[in-house]
Enzyme design. Structure first.
Site, mmCIF file in Angstrom:
data_model
loop_
_atom_site.group_PDB
_atom_site.id
_atom_site.type_symbol
_atom_site.label_atom_id
_atom_site.label_comp_id
_atom_site.label_asym_id
_atom_site.label_seq_id
_atom_site.Cartn_x
_atom_site.Cartn_y
_atom_site.Cartn_z
ATOM 1 N N PRO A 73 0.850 -1.195 0.000
ATOM 2 C CA PRO A 73 0.000 0.000 0.000
ATOM 3 C C PRO A 73 0.886 1.247 0.000
ATOM 4 C CG PRO A 73 0.059 -0.985 2.193
ATOM 5 C CD PRO A 73 0.815 -1.912 1.288
ATOM 6 N N ALA A 102 0.856 5.544 -0.705
ATOM 7 C CA ALA A 102 0.076 6.757 -0.929
ATOM 8 C C ALA A 102 0.410 7.364 -2.284
ATOM 9 C CB ALA A 102 0.365 7.773 0.181
ATOM 10 N N GLN A 149 -5.583 -1.185 4.118
ATOM 11 C CA GLN A 149 -4.713 -0.855 5.249
ATOM 12 C C GLN A 149 -5.182 0.428 5.918
ATOM 13 O OE1 GLN A 149 -0.586 0.855 5.092
ATOM 14 N NE2 GLN A 149 0.016 -1.208 5.721
ATOM 15 N N CYS A 157 4.453 3.374 8.776
ATOM 16 C CA CYS A 157 4.661 4.600 7.998
ATOM 17 C C CYS A 157 5.531 5.594 8.768
ATOM 18 C CB CYS A 157 3.322 5.239 7.651
ATOM 19 S SG CYS A 157 3.504 6.768 6.687
ATOM 20 N N ASN A 215 9.937 -7.094 3.525
ATOM 21 C CA ASN A 215 9.759 -5.844 2.787
ATOM 22 C C ASN A 215 11.007 -4.986 2.937
ATOM 23 O OD1 ASN A 215 8.019 -2.789 3.384
ATOM 24 N ND2 ASN A 215 8.338 -3.675 1.378
ATOM 25 N N ARG A 235 8.643 0.465 -3.384
ATOM 26 C CA ARG A 235 9.244 1.406 -4.344
ATOM 27 C C ARG A 235 9.730 0.720 -5.614
ATOM 28 N NH1 ARG A 235 13.817 4.268 -1.363
ATOM 29 N NH2 ARG A 235 13.882 2.286 -0.226
#
Length: 362
Positions: free
Chosen positions: A41, A43, A95, A125, A225, A250
């Site tokens: 997820p 933004a 999420q 985050c 991750n 990314r």
């Protein structure tokens, strides 16, 4: 007699709760067993259209852009747009982030109505505006509150609940093992571990050894991750950490082909990166999907960031980007890209390829 009845009732309820949790965990294990790579997820990136494109290239599980629990409860249209799901989009996760257990529990109930396959809680985050509200990775500094949040969400929804964490706030306060144990006991069905601290944000190198530490003691699936830029990186992460699946963030921005590269690497097959012409084809396809969903003007405005992502790092695209960003008509944008394709279309991918080595040096 009354005491015995109460004891039996309590035991039955506990047994039912445990059975329900194990059923949820089994669903998540089944979901992850065939999975090579998951789309993170992100933004401004992992919207409905980009998720569909990544799925077409081989993403096994996708996630919406992470959303504020408060925003979801308030019915904010911008937030609702972020959690829009396609009818055939499964498996997919929503999420949530926030800092109030009750609010997150209510938001999970609302999210469940959209029929995702799981609810994920964002404890990773590092962005300042999220951390300032005591959300995301800020909660790594308040494990008791994190536990309250998880227990409230688990109790509120029939869906499996998962969580994404970082390995700690800083290298002086690593708590990935403690947090993972707590998450398991609180009822999560899987944990995604980003191998960086909050202080690192997206700099330096992800610590895959910390992911391996979590995997060695975890009773639920662990998703690795951080710093997966190529198919070879995917194979190394699986090999070095033993993780059950890999979440790509990314590495997928402007590069949905990474999921095909992962599939090829998994099977020991050769991989050829897309040519400039294929990238242009993908941009136009992406643009057309956005326009179909949002209308011409809004679709183009939404697509601007994605166009930059696709083109980032190519030699000589600065002028193309400047020109395209001044246009608000689909036909004019396509003409600009057609001219670029006519000149460069058969060339292989020219932008620098990110690898673990280059990420470490960045």
């Amino acid at each position: 007699m009354a005491y015995d009845l109460l004891a039996r009732t309590a035991s039955q309820r506990l047994g039912a709760t445990v059975s329900a949790l194990e059923a949820k965990r089994a669903r998540v294990r089944t979901m992850l067993e065939p999975a090579d790579a998951l789309l993170s997820p992100m933004a401004g990136v992992s919207d409905l259209v980009f998720r569909a494109i990544c799925r077409a290239h081989g993403a096994d599980v996708t996630y919406c852009e992470f959303v504020s629990a408060n925003g979801l409860l308030q019915g904010n249209q911008a937030t609702l747009d972020l959690v829009e799901l396609a009818k055939d989009e499964h498996p997919v996760g929503i999420q949530l982030f926030g800092s109030e257990p009750g609010v997150l529990a209510e938001a999970a109930v609302e999210a469940e109505k959209l029929e995702p396959d799981l609810i994920d809680i964002n404890f990773g985050c590092p962005v300042k505006k999220v951390v300032k509200k005591n959300g995301g990775s800020a909660l790594l500094c308040n494990v008791p509150l994190m536990e309250q949040i998880v227990r409230a969400v688990v109790a509120a929804t029939r869906l499996p609940v998962t969580a994404k964490i970082r390995i700690g706030w800083s290298h002086d306060s690593l708590n990935h093992l403690e947090v993972t144990r707590m998450l398991e006991e609180a009822g999560v069905c899987a944990v995604t571990v980003h191998g960086r601290t909050r202080d690192q944000k997206f700099t330096g190198r992800a610590d895959w050894s910390a992911i391996a530490q979590v995997k060695a003691v975890a009773r639920v699936p662990i998703v690795g991750n951080g710093d997966v830029w190529t198919g070879e990186d995917f194979l190394r992460m699986k090999r070095e950490t033993g993780c059950d699946a890999v979440m790509i963030a990314r590495g997928a921005i402007g590069n949905p082909w990474i999921f095909g590269e992962v599939k090829a690497a998994r099977r020991g097959l050769a991989w050829s990166p897309p040519t400039v012409g294929q990238v242009v084809d993908a941009i136009i396809d992406h643009l057309d999907r956005e326009i179909a969903l949002r209308g011409e003007r809004n679709g183009i405005l939404r697509m601007r960031r994605q166009m930059s992502n696709y083109l980032k790092g190519y030699p000589g695209v600065a002028e193309l980007r400047r020109m395209v960003f001044e246009l608000l008509q689909r036909g004019a944008i396509v003409e600009a890209f057609d001219r670029f394709r006519a000149e460069h279309g058969s060339q292989p991918l020219a932008r620098p390829q990110r690898t673990l080595a280059s990420a470490e040096a960045a």
